[in-house]
Each structure stands twice: as C-alpha cells, then as structure tokens.
Scaffold this motif. Structure first.
Motif, short mmCIF file in Angstrom:
data_model
loop_
_atom_site.label_atom_id
_atom_site.label_comp_id
_atom_site.label_asym_id
_atom_site.label_seq_id
_atom_site.Cartn_x
_atom_site.Cartn_y
_atom_site.Cartn_z
N SER A 61 115.86 -5.21 169.13
CA SER A 61 117.06 -5.15 169.96
C SER A 61 116.91 -5.99 171.22
N ILE A 62 115.73 -5.98 171.82
CA ILE A 62 115.52 -6.79 173.02
C ILE A 62 115.51 -8.28 172.68
N VAL A 63 114.91 -8.64 171.56
CA VAL A 63 114.92 -10.04 171.14
C VAL A 63 116.35 -10.52 170.90
N VAL A 64 117.12 -9.74 170.15
CA VAL A 64 118.51 -10.13 169.87
C VAL A 64 119.32 -10.17 171.17
N GLY A 65 119.08 -9.19 172.06
CA GLY A 65 119.78 -9.19 173.34
C GLY A 65 119.42 -10.40 174.18
N GLY A 66 118.15 -10.79 174.18
CA GLY A 66 117.74 -11.98 174.91
C GLY A 66 118.38 -13.23 174.36
N LEU A 67 118.40 -13.38 173.04
CA LEU A 67 119.05 -14.54 172.43
C LEU A 67 120.54 -14.55 172.71
N MET A 68 121.17 -13.39 172.66
CA MET A 68 122.61 -13.31 172.95
C MET A 68 122.89 -13.80 174.36
N ALA A 69 122.11 -13.32 175.32
CA ALA A 69 122.30 -13.76 176.70
C ALA A 69 122.02 -15.25 176.85
N GLY A 70 120.99 -15.74 176.13
CA GLY A 70 120.66 -17.15 176.20
C GLY A 70 121.75 -18.04 175.63
N TYR A 71 122.32 -17.64 174.49
CA TYR A 71 123.41 -18.43 173.91
C TYR A 71 124.60 -18.49 174.86
N PHE A 72 124.93 -17.35 175.45
CA PHE A 72 126.09 -17.28 176.34
C PHE A 72 125.85 -18.12 177.59
N LEU A 73 124.71 -17.91 178.23
CA LEU A 73 124.40 -18.67 179.45
C LEU A 73 124.24 -20.15 179.15
N GLY A 74 123.57 -20.46 178.04
CA GLY A 74 123.35 -21.85 177.68
C GLY A 74 124.63 -22.61 177.46
#
Length: 217
Positions: A61-74
């Motif tokens: 869940s933390i990995v997916v959450g980190g990627l989600m935030a990264g995609y959005f911010l990126g």
C-alpha cells in the motif's frame, strides 16, 4: 489532392534518436529499480516485523501510494520543466535517498522502531520511511518520459502506452532478478547501494543529454 504520407513515429518525436533511446532505457531501468527496491524493502522490514500479511499489506500500500503521488506530482512538474535537467534531478534525489536507506539499515531503523509505541504504528512508520519518499521520486519520471518524447498530441496514446508497457516489463524484471538472483547473491544493503549508484550514474547521462539537446528538450 494527394496527401503526403505520414512520417514514422520515431521521426515525429520531440527529441533525436539518441535522447529517445536514453528515455526508453530510463523507463526500463527505473521500472526495474522501482519494484526491485520494493522487494529489497520487504527484506529490510520482514526481519523486524515478520513476513505476514500485515507486513506485506503495509509495504504494497505504501509503494502504490508513493507511486500514485509521484505520478500526480510528476505530471505537474513535467509540464513546467519539460527537460532532461528534471530527469537528472529525479535520479539524483532517488539516489541520495537510497544511500540514506543504506545508512539507515546499519542500525538506524531499529533505533527508530524502538522509539515508537505499538507494533502496527512502528510497521507503518518504518514502511513509510523506507518506501514512500523514493517511490514518489521514481514515480515522477513516468509522466516526464511522455513529456520528453511527445511532440504531436495525436501520438499521445501510442507513446504513453508504449512507455507504460516498457516500464511494466522493467517492473517484472526488477521483481524476478532482485528476488531470485540479487538478494540471494549479494544481500539487501549491497543492492540498495547498487541501485543508488546506478541512479547517480544515469543522472549524469541525463545532464549530458540536456547539454547536447538544450534546456527545452
């Protein structure tokens, strides 16, 4: 009136073939590092919290959450700074944090856990510290890769779909190679340092490409 034949896709990219090849290699290798590090993180955390379903649920869940935030911010950052300089910054930041994790696994993580009351709280905080920041940074590269290559909006589907497919291939290889070859052979700390060193080296490749193609490409 006869219409001119459409140029092949590789002739319609926003950068030259050398820069495009670097983007493709980055997408594969950063995909490898992303989920390869997830497996490394599991080897860091499971000796401390066990390998049960709660540990894995926390990691995933933390990995997916980190990627989600990264995609959005990126996506936002890539539109504002669409260049290889940003690619280099992403890699430098990810490399620096993985070196920090390498240092943290020398005993710092255990010290952190000792200051936290509650096993689940300690698990979540540890998982967040280990997994979330580097996955946010690495996730930022995906929208940037599309922005680097895309010139004609009509090619958006083909370019983004191809890059996402390539990234997924890197994800698969990262899981398999890290789990079945790297972890049994060299251990998690060496892999973490190796991933960090690789990201540092490829950051200089992005800087070199920026120097060749200019700020806007």
């Amino acid at each position: 009136m006869t219409l001119a034949p459409a140029l092949p896709l590789h002739r319609r990219l926003a950068v030259g073939p050398g820069a495009a090849l670097l983007v493709v290699i980055d997408v594969i290798t950063l995909g490898f590092v992303t989920l390869g590090f997830e497996m490394v993180a599991s080897r860091i955390l499971t000796p401390l919290f066990g390998s049960g379903i709660y540990t894995w649920a926390t990691i995933i869940s933390i990995v997916v959450g980190g990627l989600m935030a990264g995609y959005f911010l990126g996506g936002f950052v890539a539109d504002r700074f669409p260049g290889f300089g940003l690619a280099a910054v992403i890699k430098f930041l990810a490399s620096a944090y993985l070196f920090f994790i390498y240092w943290l696994t020398q005993g710092g993580l255990e010290s952190l856990i000792g200051e936290i009351d509650g096993e689940f709280t300690a698990l979540f905080v540890s998982g967040f510290v280990v997994c979330f920041p580097p996955l946010v940074v690495l996730g930022m590269y995906s929208p940037l890769s599309v922005r680097l290559l895309l010139r004609d909006p009509k090619d958006a589907g083909r370019i983004s779909g191809g890059l996402f497919a390539i990234s997924s291939f890197g994800n698969i290889m990262g899981i398999i190679v890290t789990t079945f070859i790297l972890i049994p052979s060299v251990g998690t700390r060496a892999i973490t340092a190796g991933f960090a060193t690789f990201l540092l080296a490829t950051a200089f490749a992005s800087l070199s490409t920026r120097a060749i193609y200019g700020k806007s490409e």
